[in-house]
Design a protein around this motif. Structure first.
Motif, PDB file in Angstrom:
ATOM      1  N   ALA A 368       0.826  -1.207   0.000  1.00  0.00           N
ATOM      2  CA  ALA A 368       0.000   0.000   0.000  1.00  0.00           C
ATOM      3  C   ALA A 368       0.862   1.259   0.000  1.00  0.00           C
ATOM      4  O   ALA A 368       0.618   2.211   0.738  1.00  0.00           O
ATOM      5  N   GLY A 369       1.922   1.234  -0.794  1.00  0.00           N
ATOM      6  CA  GLY A 369       2.744   2.421  -0.960  1.00  0.00           C
ATOM      7  C   GLY A 369       3.778   2.644   0.141  1.00  0.00           C
ATOM      8  O   GLY A 369       4.548   3.578   0.091  1.00  0.00           O
ATOM      9  N   VAL A 370       3.798   1.775   1.141  1.00  0.00           N
ATOM     10  CA  VAL A 370       4.755   1.957   2.236  1.00  0.00           C
ATOM     11  C   VAL A 370       5.830   0.877   2.137  1.00  0.00           C
ATOM     12  O   VAL A 370       5.525  -0.311   1.982  1.00  0.00           O
ATOM     13  N   ILE A 371       7.071   1.315   2.210  1.00  0.00           N
ATOM     14  CA  ILE A 371       8.171   0.342   2.131  1.00  0.00           C
ATOM     15  C   ILE A 371       8.250  -0.442   3.441  1.00  0.00           C
ATOM     16  O   ILE A 371       8.201   0.123   4.535  1.00  0.00           O
ATOM     17  N   LEU A 372       8.299  -1.757   3.325  1.00  0.00           N
ATOM     18  CA  LEU A 372       8.320  -2.608   4.513  1.00  0.00           C
ATOM     19  C   LEU A 372       9.765  -2.777   4.979  1.00  0.00           C
ATOM     20  O   LEU A 372      10.585  -3.389   4.287  1.00  0.00           O
ATOM     21  N   ALA A 373      10.072  -2.218   6.151  1.00  0.00           N
ATOM     22  CA  ALA A 373      11.456  -2.157   6.615  1.00  0.00           C
ATOM     23  C   ALA A 373      12.072  -3.547   6.792  1.00  0.00           C
ATOM     24  O   ALA A 373      13.182  -3.810   6.336  1.00  0.00           O
ATOM     25  N   GLY A 374      11.336  -4.419   7.442  1.00  0.00           N
ATOM     26  CA  GLY A 374      11.876  -5.747   7.720  1.00  0.00           C
ATOM     27  C   GLY A 374      12.151  -6.515   6.438  1.00  0.00           C
ATOM     28  O   GLY A 374      13.217  -7.110   6.257  1.00  0.00           O
ATOM     29  N   LYS A 375      11.192  -6.455   5.554  1.00  0.00           N
ATOM     30  CA  LYS A 375      11.315  -7.166   4.290  1.00  0.00           C
ATOM     31  C   LYS A 375      12.500  -6.616   3.496  1.00  0.00           C
ATOM     32  O   LYS A 375      13.288  -7.365   2.908  1.00  0.00           O
ATOM     33  N   THR A 376      12.633  -5.281   3.494  1.00  0.00           N
ATOM     34  CA  THR A 376      13.724  -4.630   2.768  1.00  0.00           C
ATOM     35  C   THR A 376      15.070  -5.065   3.339  1.00  0.00           C
ATOM     36  O   THR A 376      16.006  -5.373   2.597  1.00  0.00           O
ATOM     37  N   ALA A 377      15.169  -5.089   4.660  1.00  0.00           N
ATOM     38  CA  ALA A 377      16.439  -5.454   5.299  1.00  0.00           C
ATOM     39  C   ALA A 377      16.825  -6.887   4.937  1.00  0.00           C
ATOM     40  O   ALA A 377      17.982  -7.159   4.616  1.00  0.00           O
ATOM     41  N   ARG A 378      15.854  -7.788   4.980  1.00  0.00           N
ATOM     42  CA  ARG A 378      16.152  -9.195   4.646  1.00  0.00           C
ATOM     43  C   ARG A 378      16.583  -9.319   3.184  1.00  0.00           C
ATOM     44  O   ARG A 378      17.548  -9.995   2.853  1.00  0.00           O
ATOM     45  N   PHE A 379      15.839  -8.633   2.349  1.00  0.00           N
ATOM     46  CA  PHE A 379      16.097  -8.645   0.914  1.00  0.00           C
ATOM     47  C   PHE A 379      17.514  -8.130   0.629  1.00  0.00           C
ATOM     48  O   PHE A 379      18.305  -8.761  -0.079  1.00  0.00           O
ATOM     49  N   ALA A 380      17.851  -6.989   1.247  1.00  0.00           N
ATOM     50  CA  ALA A 380      19.169  -6.386   1.022  1.00  0.00           C
ATOM     51  C   ALA A 380      20.282  -7.261   1.594  1.00  0.00           C
ATOM     52  O   ALA A 380      21.332  -7.433   0.974  1.00  0.00           O
ATOM     53  N   SER A 381      20.043  -7.829   2.773  1.00  0.00           N
ATOM     54  CA  SER A 381      21.061  -8.687   3.393  1.00  0.00           C
ATOM     55  C   SER A 381      21.378  -9.890   2.525  1.00  0.00           C
ATOM     56  O   SER A 381      22.539 -10.241   2.338  1.00  0.00           O
TER      57      SER A 381
END
Ligand SMILES: Nc1ncnc2c1ncn2[C@@H]1O[C@H](COP(=O)(O)OP(=O)(O)OP(=O)(O)O)[C@@H](O)[C@H]1O
Ligand SMILES: [Mg+2]
Length: 504
Positions: A368-381
């Motif tokens: 819904a237009g908001v970046i999910l912090a946890g998901k982003t961190a896992r993805f980037a890691s």
């Protein structure tokens, strides 16, 4: 010191440089004499560039001293330059909007009563270019030069200062074998005339061609410093990595090209004079050629990063053709592009690794237009792990990473998108031997998983190792095509040559 050793021109003692809590250079001493070509090698992040920036007065050491000709250095970059230390940076530092002559004389522009003395400026710039044996139009704006020519202009700028100590931080990363030979011969000449040279390179064979002494850095410390004749390339690599490197030299991939993914027809653009090109799923196509042949311009025109004068690009998405005209829609349609000039094109240096990786993947990482912090961190890691980022701290700003590690972030960024078609322009420039093997593995894996891959590389062994088919580009055209079986250094270079880029 032995009595027959000449007094060093440059002598750095017990240099320590910290960034925050981390020690980048840890009690390093190094001395260089007139006529010596001193190699400094080490893995990405070993501290080479940081040490050189300290020597050039750009960074202030936390501890230690630097002497030139016995005199203690003080007074920052200006002081170092005046004392005779000139640094050719790892990343290009020219001002694209200015001319070749203006760039060469930048910082030492001759003026009279406040007016720039154009004629004198040009004469001095011409002399410096002559000295390094490169012919390029002094009035050309640097923005229009190939990366290789920019590199030579950068070197001319350092040489124009008539330094006692010339430091080159990975000068050959952007050069072809012929241009590299030209540069090495030139350095040899300068050394013979008494210049002291510090030479940083990840290309160990080069180091063994011209250097007289070699210092190996690991984790900011000197692990070895020896006359070159007393060591071997494999001993140097072992010292760099601190273990015996067992690269998985997997046998050649057997390509099984699938459906057509990208088809370019009649491409015309700046320096590109009509190119047709097809890339299939599962296939790695290599573009060989001399720097300046138009390869970068060609791939930029294909992905829509630069305007085309003519031609069409079709991307096949699930069996449907999509006309690719400009960059943003190209990316949305599944095209990835790892550019040659990562510092300007590829990365936001003041943003974290995680944000950089998330940038082209916002859609998948938000709800819904908001970046999910946890998901982003896992993805980037996960991606940072995949490319072997060191240290793997995804919250750190990209600008704080060493050159080779920045390149890994650019690749990670595009890996996350699982592109249908990906272009990698000089993917391992400035990357150390271990990371290079790792990036090659990733590129093969991309193709094995069905991506269509287009690689531009001036590193011939790399091009030969990765490509299933090599197109050789010259003067903005494909002048020959070699299958993996027919391609070797000689066949590629003979198709590529015929262009006298660096003068005689
Ligand atoms: N401005 C900075 N802020 C914080 N840390 C930094 C900064 N510049 C460098 N570092 C850190 O210092 C260490 C040494 O980096 P440096 O750039 O000197 O490595 P290098 O040997 O030149 O590597 P490469 O072969 O990749 O160019 C690295 O861990 C790097 O992340
Ligand atoms: Mg560096």
């Amino acid at each position: 010191m032995k009595p027959d050793m000449p007094l060093p021109v440059l002598e750095a003692s017990s240099i320590v440089k910290r960034f925050g809590g981390a020690v980048a250079v840890d009690d390093v001493s190094i001395a260089v004499s007139a006529g010596e070509i001193h190699a400094v090698v080490g893995e990405n992040g070993a501290g080479k560039s940081t040490l050189m920036r300290v020597l050039a007065g750009i960074l202030t050491a936390d501890q230690g001293t630097v002497k030139v000709g016995g005199e203690l250095l003080e007074g920052g970059a200006k002081g170092s330059l005046e004392a005779g230390i000139a640094l050719v940076h790892q990343e290009l530092s020219l001002i694209p909007e200015m001319t070749v002559a203006e760039n060469i004389m930048l910082g030492s522009t001759p003026t009279s009563y406040g007016f720039i003395r154009t004629r004198q400026l040009k004469a001095a710039a011409a002399e410096a270019l002559d000295e390094i044996g490169v012919s390029v139009d002094l009035n050309e704006s640097v923005a229009r030069l190939s990366v290789a020519l920019r590199q030579f202009v950068e070197i001319a700028r350092a040489v124009a200062r008539k330094p006692r100590v010339l430091i080159l931080d990975e000068p050959t990363a952007t050069l072809t074998p012929a241009e590299t030979d030209h540069l090495l011969a030139m350095l040899q000449r300068l050394a013979n005339r008494g210049m002291a040279i510090i030479y940083i390179s990840h290309r160990i064979p080069e180091v063994f061609t011209i250097c007289t002494t070699i210092t190996v850095l690991r984790d900011g410390k000197v692990v070895d410093s020896t006359p070159l004749v007393e060591t071997t390339p494999s001993a140097v690599i072992d010292k760099m990595v601190g273990r015996e490197l067992s690269l998985d030299l997997s046998s050649r991939r057997v390509a099984t090209p699938g459906a057509l993914v990208l088809s370019a027809r009649g491409i015309r653009a700046h320096n590109v004079n009509g190119v047709d090109l097809d890339v299939r799923s599962g296939e790695i196509i290599g573009l060989g050629g001399l720097v300046g042949a138009g390869r970068t311009e060609l791939v930029r025109a294909i992905v829509g990063a630069d305007p085309r004068y003519g031609g069409t690009v079709t991307l096949w998405v699930d069996g449907h053709p999509r006309n690719i005209t400009s960059y943003q829609p190209a990316v949305r349609a599944g095209i990835g592009y790892v550019p040659e000039e990562r510092r300007t094109d590829g990365l936001a240096l003041t943003m974290s690794v995680s944000d950089n990786i998330a940038l082209p993947n916002r859609r998948e990482l938000s709800s819904a237009g908001v970046i999910l912090a946890g998901k982003t961190a896992r993805f980037a890691s996960n991606l940072a792990d995949a490319v072997g980022l060191r240290p793997p701290v995804i919250t750190r700003d990209v600008g704080e990473y060493s050159g080779g590690n920045q390149q890994k972030v650019v690749i990670a960024k595009w890996l996350g998108r699982k592109p249908r078609f990906i272009v990698l322009d000089e993917p391992t420039r400035g990357v150390d031997v271990g990371a290079k093997a790792e990036i090659h593995r990733i590129v093969r894996e991309l193709a094995d998983n069905g991506a269509a891959v287009l690689v531009v590389s001036s590193d011939l062994p790399e091009l030969l190792e990765l490509s299933d088919v090599i197109h050789v580009v010259r003067d903005g055209r494909i002048t020959g095509t070699l299958s993996a079986a027919d391609a070797n250094e000689k066949s590629v270079m003979s198709l590529a040559s015929g262009e006298n880029l660096v003068g005689a």
